[in-house]
Every structure is written in structure tokens, then in C-alpha cells.
Design a protein around this motif. Structure first.
Motif, short mmCIF file in Angstrom:
data_model
loop_
_atom_site.label_atom_id
_atom_site.label_comp_id
_atom_site.label_asym_id
_atom_site.label_seq_id
_atom_site.Cartn_x
_atom_site.Cartn_y
_atom_site.Cartn_z
N ASP A 36 0.83 -1.20 0.00
CA ASP A 36 0.00 0.00 0.00
C ASP A 36 0.86 1.25 0.00
N VAL A 37 1.90 1.25 0.82
CA VAL A 37 2.81 2.39 0.88
C VAL A 37 3.51 2.56 -0.47
N SER A 39 2.53 1.62 -3.43
CA SER A 39 1.58 2.11 -4.44
C SER A 39 1.39 3.61 -4.33
N GLU A 40 1.25 4.09 -3.11
CA GLU A 40 1.03 5.52 -2.93
C GLU A 40 2.27 6.33 -3.30
N LEU A 43 2.54 6.39 -7.07
CA LEU A 43 1.46 7.20 -7.64
C LEU A 43 1.83 8.68 -7.54
N ILE A 44 2.35 9.09 -6.39
CA ILE A 44 2.81 10.47 -6.22
C ILE A 44 3.93 10.77 -7.20
N VAL A 67 4.41 9.26 3.52
CA VAL A 67 3.28 8.33 3.32
C VAL A 67 3.12 7.43 4.55
N HIS A 71 -0.04 7.22 6.85
CA HIS A 71 -0.69 5.93 6.63
C HIS A 71 -0.93 5.16 7.91
#
Length: 93
Positions: A36-37, A39-40, A43-44, A67, A71
Motif C-alpha cells: 500500500d505504501v 503504491s502511494e 502514484l505520487i 506516506v 498511513h
């Protein structure tokens, strides 16, 4: 601003940095939340690709640190003791 987004350049950036960023994320949040981290973070990076510095790894790690900070907190609220004292417990994995 910066250069236009180029998918192949982004793939090269990802391939060159993902092991280091994943290692940092895994140490901070463990295996379960690591993806999840990641991916974020990426994405940024995708959205800000034209603004990335020539050496992007420190920027990616700083982004991962932010993040993780945003998070991580699982907040549980409950009442402690028989007198109904309000207690806020914050758990950060």
C-alpha cells in the motif's frame, strides 16, 4: 512543469528504485502494508514525474517517510476502568 511524462522512463525509475523504497517501507510498516505504501509513493511520483530531481531516490524515500507517517495510525477509542474514564489509544504498527 518539468519534462513530459514518459511511461518508459517511469518504468526505468521504478525498476532502479523499487527495491530500496520497498525495503524502507517494509522496515516501517511490515509486510502487510508495504505494498500500500509503495503504491502511494509511486502514484505520487507518477503525478510529479516532471518535477523529480535528477537523483530521485532521496526524494522517493522522503515521500515514503511522509506516506508512512500519514498511513500508519490505527486509532482505537474506548472507555477504561469502571469509572468511565475516556482513553484514546493510538497504535502504530
Amino acid at each position: 512543469s518539468g519534462q513530459a511524462l514518459d511511461a518508459e522512463e517511469f518504468r526505468q525509475l521504478f525498476a532502479a528504485t523499487v527495491l530500496r523504497v520497498r525495503g524502507f517501507a517494509r522496515r516501517q510498516v511490515g509486510d502487510v502494508e508495504c505494498d500500500d505504501v509503495l503504491s502511494e509513493v509511486y502514484l505520487i511520483a507518477w503525478r510529479r514525474f516532471g518535477d523529480l530531481p535528477p537523483e530521485p531516490l532521496p526524494w522517493l524515500l522522503a515521500t515514503a517517510r511522509r506516506v508512512v507517517a500519514n498511513h500508519g495510525a490505527d486509532v482505537t477509542v474506548g472507555f477504561a476502568g469502571s469509572q468511565g474514564n475516556f482513553q484514546l489509544n493510538v497504535y502504530k504498527p
